[in-house]
Every structure is written in structure tokens, then in C-alpha cells.
Design an enzyme around this catalytic site. Structure first.
Site, short mmCIF file in Angstrom:
data_model
loop_
_atom_site.label_atom_id
_atom_site.label_comp_id
_atom_site.label_asym_id
_atom_site.label_seq_id
_atom_site.Cartn_x
_atom_site.Cartn_y
_atom_site.Cartn_z
N GLU A 257 0.86 -1.19 0.00
CA GLU A 257 0.00 0.00 0.00
C GLU A 257 0.89 1.24 0.00
OE1 GLU A 257 -3.46 1.85 2.96
OE2 GLU A 257 -1.83 0.64 3.78
N LYS A 317 -9.69 -0.01 -2.17
CA LYS A 317 -9.99 -0.30 -0.77
C LYS A 317 -11.44 0.03 -0.46
CE LYS A 317 -8.07 0.57 3.86
NZ LYS A 317 -7.04 1.29 4.61
N CYS A 374 -4.35 -3.09 4.02
CA CYS A 374 -4.11 -2.61 5.39
C CYS A 374 -5.13 -3.16 6.38
CB CYS A 374 -4.07 -1.08 5.39
SG CYS A 374 -3.23 -0.39 6.86
#
Length: 508
Positions: A257, A317, A374
């Protein structure tokens, strides 16, 4: 005192130090601390347990955003434990639960799992950090994740804790047989996971993968101020893979990321650098980047970059972190911390599962890459959706630079290990600064990196296509636990009111 000690003991079960067995002690102490029949008193006891647990668990939040948001989040999460304590007080008043230690075991466990599920979903999408299952990556219990997911593992940890507490209670009452039975059941629950098979062999070939941890120039919120340097670090790391493999040997190269905060779909120089690196190594790159739509906001995106072609697939995301990647109720939040205005453009959520199709000439087919970004690894449904969409391996792209030298990265790694077991998928956690790791489908770490270093990993991942029972069941175990927990609380409240009514009649 019992509650405070229990919260601290449970914290020690999580990385670091990761003494998984202390989670049983922590729950046992909470159970013993909640023996008074007063909802108000038990709410205070639960709050104390939570305040001893959460602030120590998430010290990385203080590292990243400062003391006010850290304390606010800790107090909010501790409030859920207080709510659990109230629910337990009410549920325990039911005649059956009050009279039976075994019904108490079941009810306490159901309520704990239900409260974990609620706080993992609300408010603002929830905060699953600190679920008991995530302390068990090295425990004999963790193989049960393949059967019932995180809810089942948390339930077993809680149940063992209650059984230990019952051992204490029955020993004090000189009930040797009852204590022996409780101890034996606890031991069986812990060791039974050793009998759960966790297949690791490839079912659909294997994928030869490189992973690049580029490192960043600094730490904290300003770690990505030098965007060009961060991109160059990951470019250099990609070329460094050629010290371990020949051109064309890899099927895929993974970046973390924020591997580049310069969007290569807009910036020509970034596109040239990435494409040159992809051509040099002879493999597609899964690149963590950002996108800025003309309508405002931004997206946290992974793009699959084909050498000489460019972007051929993307994943955005789905669950941006509130108060970090976007600011809910900004005008109110600003009153508590001016740091909220450092987030100048709120991150927007994606709307599709993290399935990235990789065209593999070597295998002669399309390989499904399951990607989460994440904190998404903490959310059951997001990870499950990537696997059910066709993910044959899991990739956790993450950026831990803002958390400094805290335990955040190793806590996240523990989650990735649990997810590997839960879905029977080889997993790579790849971070900007570490800890990055290669994880077998049985949760075993075969390679890992250190914090704040530039490093690369090369590995061969088994591709698996079968679904574990946990993946097939989906959210049903959690939904059933929530429904039964509500029934237990209602039944307890009704039972208590009936007893009070009977007492009044007797008195009259």
C-alpha cells in the site's frame, strides 16, 4: 483489581509479546470479577477491564495520531466491555443460567462473541482490533478458524477462560470433581485443535512471487512527504529482485500500500519508471497507489501493471479507516484535535471485492489474486469475499510507516496468519516498512522482514481453490451467536422479573 489484572493479562496475549495463553487468564479474571448481581457495578468492572486492555493494545494509535484520538478510541472500545458486563448480568438472572455452571459457560461465551461482532461493525464500520482470536496465531486453538472463522476461535478462547474461572470457584468450594471436569474440558478444548487438518499443498499449480519492501525516508504522518523518494525506493527494490532471480522467472511482483503516492495512470514519469522496472524483471507488478477523481476525494487503489501495457486490473480499498483516511463529522472532530485537518481529502470506498485476475502465461490460465489493503485484513467479510470471488492466494498490502516502532505491524501480521488458516490460502503481507512476511496456508511464517529496512522476498506460493468450512459458512456463525445472545439477555430479564413478582406474592 481482578478486572484490571484481567485486561493486562489479555493484552499480553497479543503481539508483542504474544503470550497467547494469558488470554485465558484474562477472561477468567473478568468472569470472576463480574460475580456481583448488579448491572451498574458490573458495567464499571467491565469498563476497568477494557481500560486496562485497549490503551495498551493500541499504543500505535497514539504514535500515529496523538493522545486524544488514541484515548477516545480506547474509551469507546472499553465501553463495549462495559456493555457486555451489563448484558451478562441480565442474562445470568434467567433461572436456567443462574442455576447451571454449564449454561453460564455457554451464555458468557455467546455474549462475548456477539459483542465482538457488534464492535467490529459499528460505529463507522467498526473496529475489530483486539478480538480474542487475533491473539491465537501460535495457539493450538487457531486451526478451528478453518471450521468457524474468527468467531469460533474467539468463542473457544472465552470458553476456556470461563472454565478456568470455574476451576477456581469449585476448588474454593472444595468441589474436587467439578473442578477436575472443568479443567479437563478446558484442556481438551485447547488441544483439540491439534487434530484439525490444515492442508497446505497446491491444488492448481503454484505462483512464483517477488515482494518489495521499499522503506520510506521518515516516520509518522510525514513519512510520505517525499513521494518521489518512496517511489524510487520501490523501483530500486524491484530491480534488486534480479539479484535472486533471472528476468522472467517471476509470475508477479508485489508492492505495498502506498508503494507510490504518485498515480502512474496520470503521471507519465511515474508510469515510465514502473513500466521499466516491470519490463526489467519480466513480470506484472501489483502496485499500491492513490487515485484522485475529478469529483473530489481520493481512492486507495492497487493496480496490476503489465509490462509494456500498463494497468490491466484494479482493486480499490472498500473500508477506509475513519478519522485516519477520512474524517466523519469533521466539524465536531476538529474540536478535539486539529490533526483531523491534515486529512485534506477524504478517502472514498470502493465497491467491489478484492479479486485481481492475473493472466499467467506459464500456467496458461487466469490466476485469482485475493487482495485486501491494510486494516481490511481485520474484517471477516472483506477477506472472505476475496476468497469466494476466486482468490487462490491472499495478499495484504499495508503501510505501517505512520505507526513507528510500535506493535501495530506484528499485530497485523497475526491477523494475516489467522486469515491464512481461516481460508486455507498462502498469504503475503507486504508493507512499506515492515513487518512483511510470507505465510503458508496453515499460518506458518516462512519468511519475514525487519521494521524500517529495505528488503525483498522471493517465494513460491501454492495455489488453492477449495473453500474451507469457514468460507462456506460465511457470516452465519456470527449471526447465530448474536441472535442467541439477544435471546439470552431477554430470557434473563424476563426470568428476573418473574422471580421478583413471585417474591412479592409470597411477601403479601
Amino acid at each position: 483489581m481482578l478486572a484490571a489484572a484481567g485486561g493486562i493479562a489479555t493484552r499480553l496475549a497479543f503481539p508483542e509479546p504474544g503470550w497467547w495463553a494469558t488470554s485465558f487468564v484474562g477472561i477468567a479474571l473478568l468472569y470472576l470479577a463480574l460475580r456481583r448481581d448488579s448491572a451498574r457495578w458490573n458495567a464499571l468492572v467491565g469498563l476497568v477491564w477494557g481500560l486496562a486492555f485497549f490503551p495498551l493494545l493500541i499504543t500505535w494509535a497514539d504514535e500515529a495520531v496523538g493522545p486524544v484520538p488514541w484515548l477516545a478510541l480506547s474509551i469507546t472500545e472499553a465501553g463495549y466491555v462495559a456493555g457486555f458486563a451489563v448484558a451478562w448480568t441480565w442474562a445470568r438472572r434467567g433461572t436456567g443460567v443462574w442455576r447451571s455452571a454449564w449454561w453460564q459457560l455457554l451464555t458468557f461465551t455467546l455474549l462475548w462473541v456477539a459483542v465482538e461482532e457488534v464492535r467490529s461493525a459499528w460505529p463507522f464500520g467498526g473496529f475489530p482490533w483486539g478480538r480474542l482470536a487475533f491473539s491465537q496465531a501460535d495457539s493450538p486453538i487457531v486451526p478451528f478458524a478453518a471450521w468457524g472463522g474468527v468467531p469460533l476461535v474467539s468463542a473457544l478462547v472465552c470458553a476456556v477462560g470461563v472454565l478456568l474461572a470455574r476451576v477456581v470457584v469449585t476448588v474454593r468450594r472444595a468441589q474436587v470433581l467439578a473442578a477436575s471436569v472443568a479443567a479437563l474440558v478446558a484442556l481438551v478444548a485447547v488441544l483439540a485443535g491439534l487434530l484439525v487438518p490444515l492442508p497446505t499443498s497446491a491444488q492448481a499449480g503454484s505462483l512464483h512471487v517477488g515482494a518489495v519492501q521499499g522503506n520510506v525516508p521518515g516516520q509518522g504522518l510525514d513519512a510520505f512527504g517525499e513521494r518521489e523518494q518512496v517511489l524510487q525506493n520501490h523501483i530500486d527494490g524491484t530491480y534488486a529482485l534480479l539479484d535472486q532471480v533471472d528476468q522472467g522467472d517471476l509470475d508477479l511482483v508485489l508492492w505495498p500500500e502506498n508503494g507510490t503516492d504518485i498515480d502512474p495512470q496520470v503521471d507519465e514519469e511515474a508510469a515510465r519508471l514502473i513500466d521499466d522496472a516491470a519490463v526489467a524483471v519480466g513480470a506484472p507488478l501489483l502496485v499500491g497507489t492513490v487515485q484522485y477523481p475529478p469529483t473530489g476525494g481520493r481512492y486507495n487503489t492497487a493496480v496490476l501493471w503489465e509490462p509494456g501495457v500498463g494497468v490491466v486490473a484494479t482493486y480499490t480499498k472498500q473500508h477506509p479507516a475513519p478519522f485516519a483516511e477520512y474524517i466523519p463529522m469533521r466539524s465536531i472532530a476538529r474540536r478535539f484535535s486539529s490533526a483531523v485537518d491534515r486529512v485534506t481529502r477524504d478517502m472514498l470506498p470502493g465497491d467491489s471485492p478484492g479479486y485481481v485476475p492475473l493472466d499467467s502465461p506459464r500456467l496458461g490460465r487466469t490466476v485469482g489474486i485475493g487482495d485486501v489493503i491494510c486494516f481490511e485484513v481485520a474484517y471477516d467479510g472483506l477477506v472472505r469475499d476475496t476468497v469466494r470471488a476466486g482468490g487462490e492466494v491472499l495478499v495484504v498490502q499495508t503501510n505501517n510507516a505512520t505507526f513507528g516502532w510500535s506493535d501495530e505491524s506484528t499485530q497485523q501480521l497475526a491477523m494475516s496468519r489467522v486469515r491464512a488458516i481461516e481460508h486455507g490460502r498462502a498469504t503475503v503481507q507486504i508493507s512499506t516498512v515492515g513487518v512483511s512476511a510470507v505465510i503458508e496456508p496453515n499460518g506458518v511464517v516462512t519468511q519475514s522482514t525487519e521494521l524500517f529496512t529495505a528488503d525483498q522476498m522471493v517465494t513460491t506460493l501454492p495455489l488453492r481453490t477449495s473453500l474451507t468450512p469457514a468460507a462456506r459458512l460465511g457470516g452465519w456463525p456470527a449471526w447465530i451467536a448474536e441472535a442467541l445472545a439477544v435471546c439470552a439477555v431477554v430470557a434473563g430479564a424476563v426470568g428476573a422479573s418473574r422471580r421478583r413478582a413471585d417474591a412479592r406474592e409470597v411477601g403479601a
